[in-house]
Structure formats: structure tokens, C-alpha cells
Motif scaffolding. Structure first.
Motif, PDB file in Angstrom:
ATOM      1  N   MET A   1      43.005  25.569  47.568  1.00 24.43           N
ATOM      2  CA  MET A   1      43.443  25.745  46.197  1.00 24.43           C
ATOM      3  C   MET A   1      42.229  26.042  45.335  1.00 24.43           C
ATOM      4  N   LYS A   2      42.322  27.080  44.489  1.00 25.64           N
ATOM      5  CA  LYS A   2      41.248  27.453  43.571  1.00 25.64           C
ATOM      6  C   LYS A   2      41.666  27.068  42.154  1.00 25.64           C
ATOM      7  N   VAL A   3      40.766  26.425  41.433  1.00 24.65           N
ATOM      8  CA  VAL A   3      41.006  26.062  40.043  1.00 24.65           C
ATOM      9  C   VAL A   3      39.999  26.845  39.207  1.00 24.65           C
ATOM     10  N   PHE A   4      40.521  27.698  38.310  1.00 28.61           N
ATOM     11  CA  PHE A   4      39.665  28.536  37.485  1.00 28.61           C
ATOM     12  C   PHE A   4      39.815  28.148  36.019  1.00 28.61           C
ATOM     13  N   ASP A   5      38.706  28.233  35.281  1.00 28.95           N
ATOM     14  CA  ASP A   5      38.762  28.125  33.829  1.00 28.95           C
ATOM     15  C   ASP A   5      39.138  29.507  33.313  1.00 28.95           C
ATOM     16  N   LEU A   6      40.245  29.592  32.588  1.00 25.50           N
ATOM     17  CA  LEU A   6      40.726  30.856  32.062  1.00 25.50           C
ATOM     18  C   LEU A   6      40.618  30.838  30.549  1.00 25.50           C
ATOM     19  N   ARG A   7      40.488  32.021  29.962  1.00 24.68           N
ATOM     20  CA  ARG A   7      40.358  32.145  28.511  1.00 24.68           C
ATOM     21  C   ARG A   7      41.239  33.310  28.062  1.00 24.68           C
ATOM     22  N   CYS A   8      41.961  33.088  26.967  1.00 20.85           N
ATOM     23  CA  CYS A   8      42.790  34.170  26.428  1.00 20.85           C
ATOM     24  C   CYS A   8      41.986  34.938  25.377  1.00 20.85           C
ATOM     25  N   GLY A   9      42.560  36.009  24.879  1.00 20.64           N
ATOM     26  CA  GLY A   9      41.900  36.830  23.880  1.00 20.64           C
ATOM     27  C   GLY A   9      41.677  36.106  22.561  1.00 20.64           C
ATOM     28  N   GLN A  10      42.402  34.999  22.339  1.00 17.38           N
ATOM     29  CA  GLN A  10      42.240  34.213  21.113  1.00 17.38           C
ATOM     30  C   GLN A  10      41.191  33.116  21.280  1.00 17.38           C
ATOM     31  N   GLY A  11      40.615  32.992  22.486  1.00 15.98           N
ATOM     32  CA  GLY A  11      39.564  32.007  22.732  1.00 15.98           C
ATOM     33  C   GLY A  11      40.045  30.677  23.273  1.00 15.98           C
ATOM     34  N   HIS A  12      41.353  30.523  23.532  1.00 20.46           N
ATOM     35  CA  HIS A  12      41.852  29.268  24.108  1.00 20.46           C
ATOM     36  C   HIS A  12      41.422  29.182  25.569  1.00 20.46           C
ATOM     37  N   ILE A  13      41.015  28.011  25.971  1.00 21.64           N
ATOM     38  CA  ILE A  13      40.541  27.791  27.339  1.00 21.64           C
ATOM     39  C   ILE A  13      41.516  26.859  28.042  1.00 21.64           C
ATOM     40  N   PHE A  14      41.889  27.217  29.254  1.00 22.69           N
ATOM     41  CA  PHE A  14      42.827  26.410  30.026  1.00 22.69           C
ATOM     42  C   PHE A  14      42.550  26.630  31.512  1.00 22.69           C
ATOM     43  N   GLU A  15      43.110  25.753  32.344  1.00 20.83           N
ATOM     44  CA  GLU A  15      42.924  25.857  33.785  1.00 20.83           C
ATOM     45  C   GLU A  15      44.061  26.643  34.414  1.00 20.83           C
ATOM     46  N   GLY A  16      43.733  27.355  35.469  1.00 17.89           N
ATOM     47  CA  GLY A  16      44.739  28.018  36.287  1.00 17.89           C
ATOM     48  C   GLY A  16      44.499  27.650  37.737  1.00 17.89           C
ATOM     49  N   TRP A  17      45.558  27.319  38.446  1.00 18.68           N
ATOM     50  CA  TRP A  17      45.455  26.932  39.847  1.00 18.68           C
ATOM     51  C   TRP A  17      46.063  28.048  40.686  1.00 18.68           C
ATOM     52  N   PHE A  18      45.311  28.504  41.686  1.00 20.62           N
ATOM     53  CA  PHE A  18      45.733  29.630  42.511  1.00 20.62           C
ATOM     54  C   PHE A  18      45.447  29.327  43.975  1.00 20.62           C
ATOM     55  N   GLY A  19      46.208  29.951  44.839  1.00 20.04           N
ATOM     56  CA  GLY A  19      46.008  29.779  46.274  1.00 20.04           C
ATOM     57  C   GLY A  19      44.690  30.382  46.745  1.00 20.04           C
ATOM     58  N   SER A  20      44.229  31.421  46.060  1.00 23.94           N
ATOM     59  CA  SER A  20      42.991  32.100  46.433  1.00 23.94           C
ATOM     60  C   SER A  20      42.546  32.997  45.286  1.00 23.94           C
ATOM     61  N   GLU A  21      41.363  33.539  45.388  1.00 28.72           N
ATOM     62  CA  GLU A  21      40.869  34.505  44.405  1.00 28.72           C
ATOM     63  C   GLU A  21      41.787  35.725  44.372  1.00 28.72           C
ATOM     64  N   ALA A  22      42.240  36.154  45.549  1.00 30.80           N
ATOM     65  CA  ALA A  22      43.147  37.309  45.633  1.00 30.80           C
ATOM     66  C   ALA A  22      44.469  37.011  44.920  1.00 30.80           C
ATOM     67  N   ASP A  23      44.962  35.779  45.032  1.00 27.70           N
ATOM     68  CA  ASP A  23      46.196  35.378  44.359  1.00 27.70           C
ATOM     69  C   ASP A  23      46.018  35.476  42.842  1.00 27.70           C
ATOM     70  N   TYR A  24      44.868  35.020  42.336  1.00 29.79           N
ATOM     71  CA  TYR A  24      44.572  35.127  40.900  1.00 29.79           C
ATOM     72  C   TYR A  24      44.590  36.594  40.470  1.00 29.79           C
ATOM     73  N   ARG A  25      43.854  37.451  41.196  1.00 30.81           N
ATOM     74  CA  ARG A  25      43.777  38.879  40.846  1.00 30.81           C
ATOM     75  C   ARG A  25      45.147  39.539  40.888  1.00 30.81           C
ATOM     76  N   ASN A  26      45.936  39.181  41.894  1.00 29.26           N
ATOM     77  CA  ASN A  26      47.281  39.750  42.037  1.00 29.26           C
ATOM     78  C   ASN A  26      48.150  39.384  40.831  1.00 29.26           C
ATOM     79  N   GLN A  27      48.132  38.112  40.448  1.00 31.58           N
ATOM     80  CA  GLN A  27      48.934  37.673  39.306  1.00 31.58           C
ATOM     81  C   GLN A  27      48.463  38.326  38.010  1.00 31.58           C
ATOM     82  N   GLN A  28      47.153  38.495  37.875  1.00 32.49           N
ATOM     83  CA  GLN A  28      46.611  39.119  36.672  1.00 32.49           C
ATOM     84  C   GLN A  28      47.036  40.591  36.603  1.00 32.49           C
ATOM     85  N   GLN A  29      46.946  41.301  37.714  1.00 33.86           N
ATOM     86  CA  GLN A  29      47.327  42.715  37.747  1.00 33.86           C
ATOM     87  C   GLN A  29      48.812  42.916  37.450  1.00 33.86           C
TER      88      GLN A  29
END
Length: 157
Positions: A1-29
Motif C-alpha cells: 500500500m502506498k500513502v501519498f501526500d496529495l495537494r489540490c489546486g487550491q492548496g489543500h493537502i490530504f492523503e491518498g492511499w493506493f495499491g501502487s504508484e501505477a494505481d495512483y497514475r491510473n486514477q489521476q489519468q
């Protein structure tokens, strides 16, 4: 499990949990990532410090009396107070969403009907243009503009 610090365009910071780096990229795309505070879909990944299990003692080190080496981590990318305020706002927005009915674009119509006694009063939320909000205030309807995140009524896993 990967836990990333994510930031939105408004500057809010929150955590995102993903199965892998590829899973994060896939969801973002696919446009599946969204800020839980404001609903912004412009999400970027910040620096994230990996969690290393440094509590285990190597077999040869167990026999020595040396003090363990100091371990440092990267500082958080946001002050703890900001994170606490964001969490409190998200909790409050969820309570507001769960304690009221979403009437959508019929907000002005229903708020006026309740104010005039034409409809039973109940907590509602919805959308109103600035002109509609001004009209409500001039009529004496107690309204409060709030920027509730889209996910206020949902449970996040």
C-alpha cells in the motif's frame, strides 16, 4: 500500500492511499482523484517520506550496548494546524450535509416557501446564484453561503 501526500489546486493537502504508484497514475489519468475539502480535480502528488521499519534490531547489534543511531524524517509539507483545520472543516461539512436535505437548484424557491409559511420548515442546502442569495437576504431569509465539498455526504474509505 502506498500513502501519498496529495495537494489540490487550491492548496489543500490530504492523503491518498493506493495499491501502487501505477494505481495512483491510473486514477489521476482517468480523473478519479478529487480534493475531499473543495472537490477540486487538479491533484498533484507532493513529497512523501517512506515509512521504514527501523525498530528491528540486527542480530549482531543486539549484543552491543551502543545507543541506536538517530533517525530523522522529512518535515511535513504543511503545518499541523492547517491539517487540523482542514480535517475539522471536512467533519463539519459532512455533519451539515447529513443533517440537511439537498434541494439543488430549487433552494431559493423552497427557502422562500418555508420563510413565508407555505411549506414546513426543515434544514435544506442547495445552489443559489449571488442574485438569488441577495434576494433571500433582502426577504429576511437567514441563509449562509458555504462551499461544501462534493464528497460531504459520502463516506471516504
Amino acid at each position: 500500500m502506498k500513502v501519498f501526500d496529495l495537494r489540490c489546486g487550491q492548496g489543500h493537502i490530504f492523503e491518498g492511499w493506493f495499491g501502487s504508484e501505477a494505481d495512483y497514475r491510473n486514477q489521476q489519468q482517468r480523473g478519479l482523484l478529487q480534493c475531499p475539502l473543495c472537490g477540486d480535480e487538479e491533484i498533484t502528488k507532493g513529497l512523501s517520506a517512506p515509512r521504514l521499519n527501523l525498530g528491528a534490531v540486527a542480530p549482531h547489534a543486539a549484543k552491543t550496548t551502543e545507543a541506536p543511531a538517530a533517525v530523522a524524517t522529512l518535515p511535513d509539507s504543511a503545518p499541523e494546524k492547517l491539517r487540523a483545520m482542514q480535517a475539522a472543516w471536512l467533519q463539519l461539512s459532512r455533519q451539515l450535509a447529513q443533517g440537511s436535505e439537498d434541494v439543488g437548484t430549487r433552494f431559493t424557491e423552497q427557502a422562500l416557501a418555508m420563510h413565508r409559511g407555505e411549506q414546513e420548515e426543515k434544514p435544506i442546502r442547495g445552489q443559489a446564484t449571488p442574485a438569488q442569495a441577495r434576494e433571500l437576504l433582502e426577504e429576511g431569509v437567514p441563509v449562509l453561503p458555504l462551499a461544501l465539498p462534493k464528497v460531504s455526504g459520502e463516506t471516504l474509505q
